[in-house]
Every structure is written in structure tokens, then in C-alpha cells.
Motif scaffolding. Structure first.
Motif, short mmCIF file in Angstrom:
data_model
loop_
_atom_site.label_atom_id
_atom_site.label_comp_id
_atom_site.label_asym_id
_atom_site.label_seq_id
_atom_site.Cartn_x
_atom_site.Cartn_y
_atom_site.Cartn_z
N UNK A 157 -60.24 -24.04 8.35
CA UNK A 157 -59.31 -23.99 9.48
C UNK A 157 -58.10 -23.14 9.10
N UNK A 158 -57.56 -22.45 10.10
CA UNK A 158 -56.39 -21.61 9.93
C UNK A 158 -55.31 -22.14 10.86
N UNK A 189 -55.26 -25.34 15.27
CA UNK A 189 -56.00 -24.68 14.20
C UNK A 189 -57.05 -23.77 14.81
N UNK A 190 -57.31 -22.65 14.15
CA UNK A 190 -58.35 -21.71 14.55
C UNK A 190 -59.49 -21.79 13.53
N UNK A 191 -60.71 -21.62 14.01
CA UNK A 191 -61.90 -21.64 13.16
C UNK A 191 -62.77 -20.44 13.50
N UNK A 192 -63.13 -19.66 12.49
CA UNK A 192 -64.08 -18.57 12.70
C UNK A 192 -65.48 -19.18 12.65
N UNK A 193 -66.38 -18.73 13.54
CA UNK A 193 -67.74 -19.24 13.55
C UNK A 193 -68.74 -18.10 13.76
N UNK A 229 -76.47 -13.58 15.78
CA UNK A 229 -75.70 -12.35 15.99
C UNK A 229 -74.44 -12.60 16.83
N UNK A 230 -74.15 -13.87 17.13
CA UNK A 230 -72.94 -14.22 17.88
C UNK A 230 -71.87 -14.73 16.92
N UNK A 231 -70.62 -14.41 17.24
CA UNK A 231 -69.51 -14.90 16.41
C UNK A 231 -68.24 -14.96 17.25
N UNK A 232 -67.25 -15.69 16.76
CA UNK A 232 -66.00 -15.79 17.50
C UNK A 232 -65.01 -16.68 16.79
N UNK A 233 -64.00 -17.08 17.52
CA UNK A 233 -62.97 -17.98 16.99
C UNK A 233 -62.85 -19.14 17.97
N UNK A 234 -62.87 -20.35 17.45
CA UNK A 234 -62.65 -21.52 18.29
C UNK A 234 -61.32 -22.16 17.89
N UNK A 235 -60.77 -22.94 18.81
CA UNK A 235 -59.47 -23.56 18.59
C UNK A 235 -59.56 -25.06 18.79
#
Length: 120
Positions: free
Chosen positions: A3-4, A81-85, A89-95
Motif C-alpha cells: 500500500x502507498x 491508500x493506493x494499491x497497484x494491481x 494483461x490488465x493493470x491499474x491502481x485501486x484505492x
């Protein structure tokens, strides 16, 4: 998943774009997502607008239904907090946030300090 922490004071005015909705874990069965303790996780779409920049919309997950959060209202987000996932082939950032609460309006806070509800 690391987490960021996000400094919400740098995000400008935050407004609820879509009110709290239970987060869906399985779209086929309509199963609602729960945390480790069995509490429902809600999703709230929030608009973010920093000075001189375009409006962005982020979806924030929060445990338990945020009370008093309605579309168009200014909100305060605590413990964001932000989380990279990545999945295939899909990716993003969740909060995810500890809490999302409505920001009291000037009229409501003045009435509360006078001991009155709803104004004069």
C-alpha cells in the motif's frame, strides 16, 4: 500487495460523484464483498480536482457504509491508500480508505454551534 499512503490534503476539493454502493465480489452470483471480519465493503466514486487541473474520478473502497455521504457533497477521506494491481494483461491502481465522511456545510455547522438544527 504494497500500500502507498496518499496525502489527501494535496488532492484539492473532494466530492462524492456516486454514493456508497456495496462492492460486488462476484458479478455472476451478485455476492457482496466482505472484509476479514465479515463487514460489507462499499465503493464510493469521488471527484478529485487539484488547482488548474482536470477533474478525475477515483473509486474508493471503505469498510462499512459511509453515513451521510451523498452525490454532489464535499467529502473528507481519511487514511487513503493506493494499491497497484495486475491481472493478466490488465493493470491499474485501486484505492482504499479508513473512512469517508461528509464535510459539514457552513449553514449546518453554524446551526450546530448555536444549538439549533436547520437554521433560524
Amino acid at each position: 500487495m504494497q500500500s502507498i499512503p496518499v496525502d489527501t490534503s494535496r488532492l484539492g476539493v473532494l466530492r462524492c460523484a456516486v454514493g456508497p454502493e456495496p462492492k460486488i465480489a462476484d458479478f455472476e452470483t451478485k455476492e457482496v464483498k466482505k472484509d476479514r471480519d465479515g463487514n460489507t465493503i462499499y465503493s464510493v466514486a469521488v471527484t478529485v480536482r487539484q488547482d488548474g487541473r482536470r477533474v478525475s474520478v477515483i473509486e474508493i473502497a471503505v469498510t462499512g457504509e459511509p453515513k451521510g455521504v451523498v452525490e454532489g457533497a464535499e467529502v473528507r477521506v481519511t487514511g487513503l491508500d493506493a494499491f497497484a494491481w495486475a491481472m493478466g494483461d490488465r493493470h491499474g491502481i485501486s484505492f482504499r480508505a479508513a473512512a469517508i465522511t461528509p464535510v459539514p456545510t457552513a449553514g449546518a455547522s453554524a446551526a450546530a454551534s448555536n444549538g439549533k438544527a436547520g437554521g433560524a
